[in-house]
Design a protein around this motif. Structure first.
Motif, PDB file in Angstrom:
ATOM      1  N   GLY A 161       4.835  -8.650   6.969  1.00  0.00           N
ATOM      2  CA  GLY A 161       5.797  -7.628   6.578  1.00  0.00           C
ATOM      3  C   GLY A 161       5.308  -6.266   7.036  1.00  0.00           C
ATOM      4  N   ASP A 162       6.248  -5.349   7.233  1.00  0.00           N
ATOM      5  CA  ASP A 162       5.926  -4.014   7.742  1.00  0.00           C
ATOM      6  C   ASP A 162       5.062  -3.229   6.750  1.00  0.00           C
ATOM      7  N   LEU A 163       4.479  -2.169   7.259  1.00  0.00           N
ATOM      8  CA  LEU A 163       3.689  -1.254   6.434  1.00  0.00           C
ATOM      9  C   LEU A 163       4.546  -0.730   5.279  1.00  0.00           C
ATOM     10  N   GLY A 164       3.997  -0.755   4.084  1.00  0.00           N
ATOM     11  CA  GLY A 164       4.688  -0.183   2.926  1.00  0.00           C
ATOM     12  C   GLY A 164       5.719  -1.102   2.299  1.00  0.00           C
ATOM     13  N   VAL A 165       5.757  -2.341   2.746  1.00  0.00           N
ATOM     14  CA  VAL A 165       6.793  -3.257   2.234  1.00  0.00           C
ATOM     15  C   VAL A 165       6.382  -3.891   0.898  1.00  0.00           C
ATOM     16  N   GLY A 166       5.059  -3.951   0.652  1.00  0.00           N
ATOM     17  CA  GLY A 166       4.602  -4.510  -0.631  1.00  0.00           C
ATOM     18  C   GLY A 166       3.574  -5.615  -0.507  1.00  0.00           C
ATOM     19  N   LYS A 167       2.893  -5.709   0.636  1.00  0.00           N
ATOM     20  CA  LYS A 167       1.893  -6.770   0.831  1.00  0.00           C
ATOM     21  C   LYS A 167       0.735  -6.614  -0.155  1.00  0.00           C
ATOM     22  N   THR A 168       0.287  -5.382  -0.353  1.00  0.00           N
ATOM     23  CA  THR A 168      -0.830  -5.169  -1.274  1.00  0.00           C
ATOM     24  C   THR A 168      -0.402  -5.420  -2.715  1.00  0.00           C
ATOM     25  N   VAL A 169       0.803  -5.007  -3.056  1.00  0.00           N
ATOM     26  CA  VAL A 169       1.334  -5.278  -4.407  1.00  0.00           C
ATOM     27  C   VAL A 169       1.360  -6.785  -4.650  1.00  0.00           C
ATOM     28  N   PHE A 170       1.871  -7.536  -3.688  1.00  0.00           N
ATOM     29  CA  PHE A 170       1.934  -8.994  -3.809  1.00  0.00           C
ATOM     30  C   PHE A 170       0.533  -9.583  -3.948  1.00  0.00           C
TER      31      PHE A 170
ATOM     32  N   GLU B 212      14.091 -12.566  -4.629  1.00  0.00           N
ATOM     33  CA  GLU B 212      14.484 -11.162  -4.479  1.00  0.00           C
ATOM     34  C   GLU B 212      13.847 -10.374  -5.610  1.00  0.00           C
ATOM     35  N   THR B 213      13.219  -9.242  -5.276  1.00  0.00           N
ATOM     36  CA  THR B 213      12.639  -8.405  -6.324  1.00  0.00           C
ATOM     37  C   THR B 213      13.214  -6.999  -6.204  1.00  0.00           C
ATOM     38  N   ASN B 214      13.190  -6.277  -7.312  1.00  0.00           N
ATOM     39  CA  ASN B 214      13.725  -4.909  -7.328  1.00  0.00           C
ATOM     40  C   ASN B 214      12.736  -3.903  -7.887  1.00  0.00           C
ATOM     41  N   SER B 215      11.467  -4.296  -7.977  1.00  0.00           N
ATOM     42  CA  SER B 215      10.424  -3.370  -8.427  1.00  0.00           C
ATOM     43  C   SER B 215       9.067  -3.933  -8.019  1.00  0.00           C
ATOM     44  N   PRO B 216       8.040  -3.055  -7.925  1.00  0.00           N
ATOM     45  CA  PRO B 216       6.685  -3.546  -7.646  1.00  0.00           C
ATOM     46  C   PRO B 216       6.239  -4.562  -8.693  1.00  0.00           C
ATOM     47  N   LYS B 217       6.640  -4.327  -9.945  1.00  0.00           N
ATOM     48  CA  LYS B 217       6.246  -5.230 -11.029  1.00  0.00           C
ATOM     49  C   LYS B 217       6.741  -6.654 -10.776  1.00  0.00           C
ATOM     50  N   GLU B 218       7.963  -6.775 -10.288  1.00  0.00           N
ATOM     51  CA  GLU B 218       8.518  -8.107 -10.020  1.00  0.00           C
ATOM     52  C   GLU B 218       7.805  -8.780  -8.848  1.00  0.00           C
ATOM     53  N   THR B 219       7.427  -7.986  -7.839  1.00  0.00           N
ATOM     54  CA  THR B 219       6.692  -8.555  -6.701  1.00  0.00           C
ATOM     55  C   THR B 219       5.301  -8.997  -7.133  1.00  0.00           C
ATOM     56  N   ASP B 220       4.673  -8.177  -7.987  1.00  0.00           N
ATOM     57  CA  ASP B 220       3.363  -8.527  -8.548  1.00  0.00           C
ATOM     58  C   ASP B 220       3.474  -9.845  -9.327  1.00  0.00           C
TER      59      ASP B 220
ATOM     60  N   PHE C  32      16.442   0.950  -2.478  1.00  0.00           N
ATOM     61  CA  PHE C  32      15.142   1.368  -1.967  1.00  0.00           C
ATOM     62  C   PHE C  32      14.023   0.425  -2.415  1.00  0.00           C
ATOM     63  N   ASP C  33      14.164  -0.119  -3.623  1.00  0.00           N
ATOM     64  CA  ASP C  33      13.100  -0.963  -4.185  1.00  0.00           C
ATOM     65  C   ASP C  33      13.370  -2.460  -4.012  1.00  0.00           C
ATOM     66  N   TYR C  34      14.420  -2.784  -3.305  1.00  0.00           N
ATOM     67  CA  TYR C  34      14.757  -4.201  -3.099  1.00  0.00           C
ATOM     68  C   TYR C  34      13.822  -4.829  -2.050  1.00  0.00           C
ATOM     69  N   ARG C  35      13.354  -6.037  -2.348  1.00  0.00           N
ATOM     70  CA  ARG C  35      12.576  -6.796  -1.353  1.00  0.00           C
ATOM     71  C   ARG C  35      13.044  -8.244  -1.343  1.00  0.00           C
ATOM     72  N   ARG C  36      13.195  -8.799  -0.162  1.00  0.00           N
ATOM     73  CA  ARG C  36      13.461 -10.229  -0.016  1.00  0.00           C
ATOM     74  C   ARG C  36      12.145 -10.891   0.380  1.00  0.00           C
TER      75      ARG C  36
HETATM   76  P1  ADP Z   1       1.805  -2.787   2.254  1.00  0.00           P
HETATM   77  O1  ADP Z   1       0.535  -3.354   1.705  1.00  0.00           O
HETATM   78  O2  ADP Z   1       2.779  -3.834   2.723  1.00  0.00           O
HETATM   79  O3  ADP Z   1       1.584  -1.741   3.299  1.00  0.00           O
HETATM   80  P2  ADP Z   1       1.999  -1.666  -0.396  1.00  0.00           P
HETATM   81  O4  ADP Z   1       1.983  -2.866  -1.277  1.00  0.00           O
HETATM   82  O5  ADP Z   1       0.723  -0.896  -0.268  1.00  0.00           O
HETATM   83  O6  ADP Z   1       2.558  -2.067   1.054  1.00  0.00           O
HETATM   84  O7  ADP Z   1       3.097  -0.643  -0.880  1.00  0.00           O
HETATM   85  C1  ADP Z   1       4.404  -0.993  -1.259  1.00  0.00           C
HETATM   86  C2  ADP Z   1       5.097   0.252  -1.820  1.00  0.00           C
HETATM   87  O8  ADP Z   1       6.469  -0.032  -2.088  1.00  0.00           O
HETATM   88  C3  ADP Z   1       4.474   0.709  -3.120  1.00  0.00           C
HETATM   89  O9  ADP Z   1       4.483   2.120  -3.136  1.00  0.00           O
HETATM   90  C4  ADP Z   1       5.429   0.156  -4.165  1.00  0.00           C
HETATM   91  O10 ADP Z   1       5.448   0.941  -5.343  1.00  0.00           O
HETATM   92  C5  ADP Z   1       6.762   0.250  -3.436  1.00  0.00           C
HETATM   93  N1  ADP Z   1       7.777  -0.723  -3.876  1.00  0.00           N
HETATM   94  C6  ADP Z   1       9.037  -0.419  -4.243  1.00  0.00           C
HETATM   95  N2  ADP Z   1       9.738  -1.507  -4.575  1.00  0.00           N
HETATM   96  C7  ADP Z   1       8.906  -2.560  -4.413  1.00  0.00           C
HETATM   97  C8  ADP Z   1       9.076  -3.971  -4.591  1.00  0.00           C
HETATM   98  N3  ADP Z   1      10.242  -4.528  -4.964  1.00  0.00           N
HETATM   99  N4  ADP Z   1       8.007  -4.753  -4.328  1.00  0.00           N
HETATM  100  C9  ADP Z   1       6.837  -4.222  -3.917  1.00  0.00           C
HETATM  101  N5  ADP Z   1       6.624  -2.898  -3.726  1.00  0.00           N
HETATM  102  C10 ADP Z   1       7.649  -2.062  -3.968  1.00  0.00           C
END
Ligand code: ADP
Ligand code: MG
Length: 143
Positions: free
Chosen positions: A34-43, A6-14, A133-137
């Motif tokens: 995962g859906d659009l905007g869920v954090g695939k690129t961040v990961f 479980e993450t609560n910020s982009p930094k934790e997902t990274d 809002f920033d929670y991800r499983r």
């Molecule tokens: P995708 O590639 O799945 O379409 P992105 O990685 O481009 O999604 O974007 C994820 C967005 O969600 C970013 O704006 C990021 O800042 C935000 N965000 C908020 N919380 C999280 C989290 N826990 N993990 C990853 N991204 C998060």
């Protein structure tokens, strides 16, 4: 085996991506769902950092695959979102990548389920707005 993070910020997902990238071995295949905007690129950015790739990751939506050769292993980043039929994957040399010695990560892999290898690591990222809002499983499952 299934692990749930479980993450609560982009930094934790990274950071989770980086941990998995650091542990990745030659020939390993990861799918990312995962859906659009869920954090695939961040990961994926974290994952690439874990492979010691210093570049910024760009989404290969129009090219299907983007190759990074500057890390500790070759990295093949696929985004098959726009794939018409699986024959297009043959044309880009999909099997040479996936059965090669680099590390493959395939976004939207559910669209090419029929041609996935027998074993891979499936990563699923989901939101749960009740948890914030920033929670991800992030579920990591060995298939
Ligand atoms: P995708 O590639 O799945 O379409 P992105 O990685 O481009 O999604 O974007 C994820 C967005 O969600 C970013 O704006 C990021 O800042 C935000 N965000 C908020 N919380 C999280 C989290 N826990 N993990 C990853 N991204 C998060
Ligand atoms: Mg993305």
């Amino acid at each position: 085996m299934i692990e749930i993070f479980e993450t609560n910020s982009p930094k934790e997902t990274d950071a989770l991506g980086r941990k998995l990238g650091e542990a990745a071995t030659p020939g390993q295949v990861f799918t990312l769902i995962g859906d659009l905007g869920v954090g695939k690129t961040v990961f994926t950015q974290g994952f690439a950092t874990g492979l010691h790739i210093d570049e910024a990751i760009c989404s290969p939506t129009f090219t299907i695959v983007q190759v990074y050769d500057t890390g500790r292993l070759p990295f093949y980043h696929f985004d098959v979102y726009r794939i018409g039929d699986v024959e297009e994957m043959d044309e880009i040399g999909y099997e040479d990548y996936v059965y090669g010695d680099g590390v493959s990560l395939i976004e939207w892999a559910n669209l090419i389920e029929d041609i996935l290898p027998e074993h891979y690591t499936q990563i699923t990222i989901e939101k749960d707005l009740e948890k914030g809002f920033d929670y991800r499983r992030i579920t990591v499952e060995q298939i």
